[in-house]
Design a protein around this motif. Sequence first.
Motif, PDB file in Angstrom:
ATOM      1  N   VAL A  87       0.820  -1.214   0.000  1.00  0.00           N
ATOM      2  CA  VAL A  87       0.000   0.000   0.000  1.00  0.00           C
ATOM      3  C   VAL A  87       0.853   1.264   0.000  1.00  0.00           C
ATOM      4  N   ALA A  89       1.981   3.241  -2.329  1.00  0.00           N
ATOM      5  CA  ALA A  89       1.525   4.341  -3.195  1.00  0.00           C
ATOM      6  C   ALA A  89       0.363   5.100  -2.568  1.00  0.00           C
ATOM      7  N   ALA A  90      -0.441   4.441  -1.783  1.00  0.00           N
ATOM      8  CA  ALA A  90      -1.609   5.088  -1.202  1.00  0.00           C
ATOM      9  C   ALA A  90      -1.272   5.892   0.054  1.00  0.00           C
ATOM     10  N   VAL A  91      -0.216   5.544   0.766  1.00  0.00           N
ATOM     11  CA  VAL A  91       0.061   6.204   2.040  1.00  0.00           C
ATOM     12  C   VAL A  91       1.023   7.367   1.925  1.00  0.00           C
ATOM     13  N   GLY A  92       1.837   7.437   0.897  1.00  0.00           N
ATOM     14  CA  GLY A  92       2.644   8.625   0.656  1.00  0.00           C
ATOM     15  C   GLY A  92       4.048   8.602   1.204  1.00  0.00           C
TER      16      GLY A  92
END
Length: 122
Positions: A87, A89-92
Amino acid sequence: MIGQVSQSYGVVGAILVLGLGGLLGAFALNKALTITYPTTEKLKTYESGVDPVGEGWAQVHIRYYLFAYLYVIFAVDAVYLFPWATVFAAVGVASLIEMFIFLAFVAVGLLYAYRKGILSWT
């Protein structure tokens, strides 16, 4: 009001009694249906096909605890790193910094293991 509360406790009590009765019934049925013929051979300690020799007490060398410590380092690393990578890419970017901090802690653990000589094959 009091009747409703006592009725609720009655239901809980009935469930507990039925559950305990079912548990005790299962143990009694197991005991009644089990056929055992205890012999000397059956009562002897058995492990991995090897007959027991000596006492049951054995001291464990401290290096095995260090191997366990090393395993915990890798297991914790895997538990946190692989889900994070899925994950990412989603959390930054903030999580990237946090993961580098986490990996720094893991690296300190590995450095400790290396300095203790755990990572050598000899």
